[in-house]
Design an enzyme around this catalytic site. Structure first.
Site, short mmCIF file in Angstrom:
data_model
loop_
_atom_site.label_atom_id
_atom_site.label_comp_id
_atom_site.label_asym_id
_atom_site.label_seq_id
_atom_site.Cartn_x
_atom_site.Cartn_y
_atom_site.Cartn_z
N LEU A 1 7.43 72.22 9.19
CA LEU A 1 6.26 72.41 8.17
C LEU A 1 6.30 72.06 6.85
CD1 LEU A 1 3.15 73.17 7.74
CD2 LEU A 1 4.06 75.60 7.83
N SER B 1 3.39 84.64 9.63
CA SER B 1 3.22 84.14 11.45
C SER B 1 1.82 84.88 11.78
CB SER B 1 4.59 84.40 11.93
OG SER B 1 4.19 84.21 13.36
N TYR C 1 11.73 89.14 14.82
CA TYR C 1 10.82 88.36 14.17
C TYR C 1 9.50 88.91 13.57
CZ TYR C 1 8.25 83.87 13.29
OH TYR C 1 7.75 82.87 12.93
N LYS D 1 8.35 89.53 9.91
CA LYS D 1 7.03 89.12 9.31
C LYS D 1 6.22 89.95 8.95
CE LYS D 1 8.31 84.57 9.59
NZ LYS D 1 8.05 83.60 8.73
N THR E 1 6.66 72.34 15.48
CA THR E 1 7.59 71.91 14.36
C THR E 1 8.89 71.96 15.04
OG1 THR E 1 7.95 74.12 13.94
CG2 THR E 1 6.29 73.04 12.57
N1 NAP Z 1 6.05 76.59 14.02
C1 NAP Z 1 5.42 77.58 14.44
O1 NAP Z 1 4.87 77.74 15.34
C2 NAP Z 1 5.16 78.80 13.60
C3 NAP Z 1 4.29 79.87 13.53
C4 NAP Z 1 4.17 80.73 12.70
C5 NAP Z 1 4.90 80.74 11.72
N2 NAP Z 1 6.06 79.95 11.49
C6 NAP Z 1 6.75 79.77 10.28
O2 NAP Z 1 6.55 78.72 9.37
C7 NAP Z 1 7.63 78.43 8.61
C8 NAP Z 1 8.11 77.22 8.80
O3 NAP Z 1 8.80 77.14 10.00
P1 NAP Z 1 8.73 75.64 10.83
O4 NAP Z 1 7.84 75.68 12.01
O5 NAP Z 1 8.57 74.45 9.98
O6 NAP Z 1 10.30 75.81 11.43
P2 NAP Z 1 11.44 74.63 11.66
O7 NAP Z 1 10.84 73.36 11.89
O8 NAP Z 1 12.52 75.43 12.22
O9 NAP Z 1 11.96 74.45 9.83
C9 NAP Z 1 12.42 75.74 9.30
C10 NAP Z 1 12.73 75.30 7.87
O10 NAP Z 1 13.13 76.46 7.16
C11 NAP Z 1 14.51 75.92 6.70
N3 NAP Z 1 15.62 77.20 6.47
C12 NAP Z 1 15.99 78.08 7.67
N4 NAP Z 1 16.81 79.00 6.80
C13 NAP Z 1 16.84 78.64 5.60
C14 NAP Z 1 17.48 78.96 4.42
N5 NAP Z 1 18.18 80.26 4.62
N6 NAP Z 1 17.69 78.58 3.45
C15 NAP Z 1 16.80 77.48 3.24
N7 NAP Z 1 16.09 76.95 4.12
C16 NAP Z 1 16.05 77.56 5.20
C17 NAP Z 1 15.04 75.05 7.68
O11 NAP Z 1 16.12 74.44 6.99
P3 NAP Z 1 17.43 73.77 7.50
O12 NAP Z 1 17.07 72.28 7.99
O13 NAP Z 1 18.46 73.88 6.52
O14 NAP Z 1 17.79 74.68 8.91
C18 NAP Z 1 13.99 74.15 7.94
O15 NAP Z 1 13.60 73.45 6.95
C19 NAP Z 1 8.64 79.49 8.95
O16 NAP Z 1 8.58 80.55 8.12
C20 NAP Z 1 8.24 80.13 10.35
O17 NAP Z 1 8.52 81.31 10.48
C21 NAP Z 1 5.87 78.81 12.16
#
Ligand code: NAP
Length: 281
Positions: free
Chosen positions: A14, A135, A148, A152, A183
């Site tokens: 995202l 979330s 998790y 959250k 994602t």
């Molecule tokens: N996708 C869903 O269904 C969903 C649903 C509800 C909430 N969310 C929330 O949306 C947000 C984005 O997640 P996403 O779905 O895009 O997941 P994602 O594709 O796994 O991306 C996660 C991102 O967070 C970064 N990250 C993790 N640990 C980090 C750290 N210590 N310092 C800096 N960056 C870090 C990762 O960077 P690296 O490349 O360095 O690992 C990556 O860029 C999260 O907060 C997640 O909990 C997602």
């Protein structure tokens, strides 16, 4: 109006969509990540409106340095988007205490580190907007998700309270609860499986892991559309304080709201008259 938008976790998922959309709509973007070269490459290389800078959100020093780099380059930060996060799965008893702490380090203390680094600047500006992605699992507990969910839920409580702390300085807050978005969250670099194994749970754990792996790539939500919605909120004069993102999330939030109402009502008889009777002589 062009704003300076600071995004965490911009190298994948995202966060990349948010940074891309922000650049496409003419904003100045501070795209941060653990590997800034990768972040810059993913976003199409060096650009006038882009600063890609290192930020591991678990490091307060990184957060301070990234905030300073943003100010040095663009002079201000209008919008902080706390996006970076990860997912520790498992039944509570199978999640080690160390894993539970790691989950908090990233999903709660991480956004706090970044916000702490940027708030003094927003207070000086007497303007700012903090958007934090929690979330649906920040509103509704789910099986196999206690680490998790608790991180959250904690983020939700922090953001709801922060709203009152910073409102007098014209700093807005928005808490975002996405449903399932396609994602990289469900891949091994983002999802950690439980460290411990307990016989009673083993068959359920195996089923859950299989279920989550098979959901990867089939989540209904489109992160590019979510990114667009977030930038719409970033442009609002009075931004939404809560944004429930996705039809699945809206349904879950409504169900939870109805349950809470019913549970509060059911508590009335036993819980509604627990105060001291100070008026009695
Ligand atoms: N996708 C869903 O269904 C969903 C649903 C509800 C909430 N969310 C929330 O949306 C947000 C984005 O997640 P996403 O779905 O895009 O997941 P994602 O594709 O796994 O991306 C996660 C991102 O967070 C970064 N990250 C993790 N640990 C980090 C750290 N210590 N310092 C800096 N960056 C870090 C990762 O960077 P690296 O490349 O360095 O690992 C990556 O860029 C999260 O907060 C997640 O909990 C997602």
């Amino acid at each position: 109006m062009s704003k300076v938008i600071f995004v965490t976790g911009a190298g994948r998922g995202l966060g990349t969509d948010i940074a891309r959309e922000a650049l496409a709509t003419g904003h100045q973007v501070v795209a941060t990540g653990r590997r800034p070269e990768e972040v810059e490459k993913t976003l199409g290389g060096p650009q006038d409106n882009l600063l890609a800078t290192k930020l591991d959100i678990t490091s307060p020093e990184d957060a301070q340095a990234a905030a300073q780099a943003a100010v040095d380059r663009f002079g201000r930060i209008d919008v902080l988007i706390n996006n970076a996060g990860n997912l520790f799965t498992g039944y509570f008893e199978e999640i080690s205490p160390a894993q539970m702490r790691q989950q908090f380090e990233t999903n709660l203390f991480g956004p706090m580190n970044v916000t702490r680094a940027i708030l003094p600047l927003m207070r000086r500006q007497r303007a700012g907007h903090i958007i934090t992605i929690t979330s649906t699992v920040g509103l509704v507990g789910m099986e196999f998700t206690s680490a998790y969910a608790v991180s959250k839920f904690a983020e939700e409580g922090w953001m709801e309270s922060l709203h009152y702390d910073v409102e007098p300085y014209n700093i807005h807050t928005t808490v975002v609860e996405p449903g399932y978005f396609r994602t990289e969250l469900l891949v091994d670099g983002s999802t950690t499986w439980p460290e411990l194994s307990i016989d009673d749970y083993a068959p359920r754990t195996a089923l859950r892991i299989e279920g989550m792996k098979s959901m990867n790539g089939r989540q209904p939500g489109d992160p590019a559309k979510l990114a667009r919605a977030l930038l719409t909120i970033a442009d609002q004069d009075k931004p939404l304080q809560r944004f429930v993102a996705g039809a699945d999330a809206i349904e879950a939030a409504q169900t939870k709201a109805k349950e809470l109402l019913a549970q509060a009502e059911a508590s009335r008889e036993l819980g509604g008259s627990l105060a001291y009777n100070d008026t009695q002589a």
